[in-house]
Design a protein around this motif. Sequence first.
Motif, PDB file in Angstrom:
ATOM      1  N   PRO A   1      40.261  28.086  60.973  1.00 12.07           N
ATOM      2  CA  PRO A   1      39.223  28.057  62.049  1.00 12.07           C
ATOM      3  C   PRO A   1      40.305  27.940  63.326  1.00 12.07           C
ATOM      4  O   PRO A   1      41.329  27.531  63.279  1.00 12.07           O
ATOM      5  N   ALA A   2      39.629  28.360  64.378  1.00 12.81           N
ATOM      6  CA  ALA A   2      40.126  28.181  65.790  1.00 12.81           C
ATOM      7  C   ALA A   2      40.238  26.743  66.126  1.00 12.81           C
ATOM      8  O   ALA A   2      39.387  25.941  65.763  1.00 12.81           O
ATOM      9  N   THR A   3      41.202  26.240  66.394  1.00 14.54           N
ATOM     10  CA  THR A   3      41.675  24.716  67.050  1.00 14.54           C
ATOM     11  C   THR A   3      41.649  24.743  68.559  1.00 14.54           C
ATOM     12  O   THR A   3      42.319  25.571  69.240  1.00 14.54           O
ATOM     13  N   TYR A   4      41.263  23.471  69.037  1.00 19.48           N
ATOM     14  CA  TYR A   4      41.341  23.148  70.447  1.00 19.48           C
ATOM     15  C   TYR A   4      41.933  21.747  70.731  1.00 19.48           C
ATOM     16  O   TYR A   4      41.913  20.898  69.783  1.00 19.48           O
ATOM     17  N   TRP A   5      42.475  21.646  71.892  1.00 14.35           N
ATOM     18  CA  TRP A   5      42.598  20.356  72.482  1.00 14.35           C
ATOM     19  C   TRP A   5      42.030  20.328  73.858  1.00 14.35           C
ATOM     20  O   TRP A   5      42.429  21.293  74.781  1.00 14.35           O
ATOM     21  N   ASN A   6      41.268  19.312  74.398  1.00 14.75           N
ATOM     22  CA  ASN A   6      40.746  19.513  75.604  1.00 14.75           C
ATOM     23  C   ASN A   6      39.867  20.629  75.914  1.00 14.75           C
ATOM     24  O   ASN A   6      40.007  20.999  77.004  1.00 14.75           O
ATOM     25  N   GLY A   7      39.344  21.380  74.968  1.00 15.51           N
ATOM     26  CA  GLY A   7      38.622  22.647  75.274  1.00 15.51           C
ATOM     27  C   GLY A   7      39.544  23.765  75.314  1.00 15.51           C
ATOM     28  O   GLY A   7      38.951  24.951  75.306  1.00 15.51           O
ATOM     29  N   GLU A   8      40.698  23.510  75.020  1.00 18.78           N
ATOM     30  CA  GLU A   8      41.518  24.792  75.474  1.00 18.78           C
ATOM     31  C   GLU A   8      42.097  25.395  73.890  1.00 18.78           C
ATOM     32  O   GLU A   8      42.482  24.341  73.191  1.00 18.78           O
ATOM     33  N   PRO A   9      42.369  26.475  73.489  1.00 17.01           N
ATOM     34  CA  PRO A   9      42.581  27.008  72.402  1.00 17.01           C
ATOM     35  C   PRO A   9      44.121  26.348  72.192  1.00 17.01           C
ATOM     36  O   PRO A   9      44.948  26.381  72.967  1.00 17.01           O
ATOM     37  N   THR A  10      44.500  25.546  71.036  1.00 20.28           N
ATOM     38  CA  THR A  10      45.574  25.053  70.821  1.00 20.28           C
ATOM     39  C   THR A  10      46.039  25.263  69.298  1.00 20.28           C
ATOM     40  O   THR A  10      45.187  25.080  68.362  1.00 20.28           O
ATOM     41  N   PRO A  11      47.267  25.325  69.093  1.00 14.97           N
ATOM     42  CA  PRO A  11      47.814  25.354  67.674  1.00 14.97           C
ATOM     43  C   PRO A  11      47.643  24.157  66.962  1.00 14.97           C
ATOM     44  O   PRO A  11      48.164  22.780  67.626  1.00 14.97           O
ATOM     45  N   ALA A  12      47.045  24.014  66.050  1.00 14.51           N
ATOM     46  CA  ALA A  12      46.769  22.616  65.295  1.00 14.51           C
ATOM     47  C   ALA A  12      46.970  22.913  63.748  1.00 14.51           C
ATOM     48  O   ALA A  12      46.520  24.008  63.234  1.00 14.51           O
ATOM     49  N   VAL A  13      47.803  22.186  62.889  1.00 17.08           N
ATOM     50  CA  VAL A  13      47.778  22.404  61.461  1.00 17.08           C
ATOM     51  C   VAL A  13      47.618  21.081  60.742  1.00 17.08           C
ATOM     52  O   VAL A  13      48.202  19.988  61.159  1.00 17.08           O
ATOM     53  N   ARG A  14      46.993  21.149  59.501  1.00 12.99           N
ATOM     54  CA  ARG A  14      47.134  20.128  58.732  1.00 12.99           C
ATOM     55  C   ARG A  14      48.415  19.813  58.105  1.00 12.99           C
ATOM     56  O   ARG A  14      48.997  20.949  57.486  1.00 12.99           O
ATOM     57  N   VAL A  15      48.904  18.634  58.060  1.00 15.38           N
ATOM     58  CA  VAL A  15      50.111  18.290  57.451  1.00 15.38           C
ATOM     59  C   VAL A  15      50.064  17.037  56.470  1.00 15.38           C
ATOM     60  O   VAL A  15      49.142  16.372  56.902  1.00 15.38           O
ATOM     61  N   ARG A  16      51.094  16.757  55.831  1.00 17.50           N
ATOM     62  CA  ARG A  16      51.276  15.530  55.027  1.00 17.50           C
ATOM     63  C   ARG A  16      52.380  14.661  55.947  1.00 17.50           C
ATOM     64  O   ARG A  16      53.510  15.421  56.074  1.00 17.50           O
ATOM     65  N   VAL A  17      52.522  13.623  56.337  1.00 15.63           N
ATOM     66  CA  VAL A  17      53.539  12.951  56.972  1.00 15.63           C
ATOM     67  C   VAL A  17      53.976  11.393  56.152  1.00 15.63           C
ATOM     68  O   VAL A  17      53.021  10.807  55.389  1.00 15.63           O
ATOM     69  N   ILE A  18      55.020  10.912  56.863  1.00 13.03           N
ATOM     70  CA  ILE A  18      55.432   9.794  56.179  1.00 13.03           C
ATOM     71  C   ILE A  18      55.220   8.897  57.613  1.00 13.03           C
ATOM     72  O   ILE A  18      55.770   9.005  58.831  1.00 13.03           O
ATOM     73  N   VAL A  19      54.240   7.942  57.741  1.00 14.43           N
ATOM     74  CA  VAL A  19      53.995   6.869  58.965  1.00 14.43           C
ATOM     75  C   VAL A  19      55.185   6.204  59.194  1.00 14.43           C
ATOM     76  O   VAL A  19      55.852   5.524  58.389  1.00 14.43           O
ATOM     77  N   ALA A  20      55.573   6.055  60.806  1.00 12.95           N
ATOM     78  CA  ALA A  20      56.633   5.244  61.323  1.00 12.95           C
ATOM     79  C   ALA A  20      55.886   4.064  62.013  1.00 12.95           C
ATOM     80  O   ALA A  20      54.872   4.172  62.158  1.00 12.95           O
ATOM     81  N   ASP A  21      56.749   3.183  62.373  1.00 12.79           N
ATOM     82  CA  ASP A  21      56.389   2.184  63.198  1.00 12.79           C
ATOM     83  C   ASP A  21      56.448   2.504  64.744  1.00 12.79           C
ATOM     84  O   ASP A  21      57.000   3.647  64.846  1.00 12.79           O
ATOM     85  N   ALA A  22      55.472   1.825  65.315  1.00  7.95           N
ATOM     86  CA  ALA A  22      55.460   2.117  66.774  1.00  7.95           C
ATOM     87  C   ALA A  22      55.748   0.955  67.465  1.00  7.95           C
ATOM     88  O   ALA A  22      54.666   0.375  68.087  1.00  7.95           O
TER      89      ALA A  22
END
Length: 108
Positions: free
Chosen positions: A23-44
């Motif tokens: 499906p189309a993906t957006y950020w702040n109402g603008e078309p934006t590339p977004a993909v589902r992924v698996r990640v290793i969580v890091a500290d912040a």
Amino acid sequence: MSNRRKLRPALPRTFLRRPPDQPATYWNGEPTPAVRVRVIVADAPQFPQYWARPLVGTERAAVRVTYGGETFYLDDETGTGWRKVTEGHGSPRWGHADLAVEHEVLTR
């Protein structure tokens, strides 16, 4: 003085291409590339109250969003990250949880 917001120039058509089953993906109402992924969580360490600190080093579902020349990750373990960029059009009204990421996990 005008109160009209300056609109950004239109994105190139190649930028907006996506696989037909995604499906189309957006950020702040603008078309934006977004993909589902698996990640290793890091500290912040810059965030003393980082919500995902107990998850550091574990694998987790996420959504990689590329917007404004930056890439960031939303937690998607319960599907909230994906719903934000699809149904919610990336609106600030839809909550999300950012993830610091060590690296993406390659999947087959």
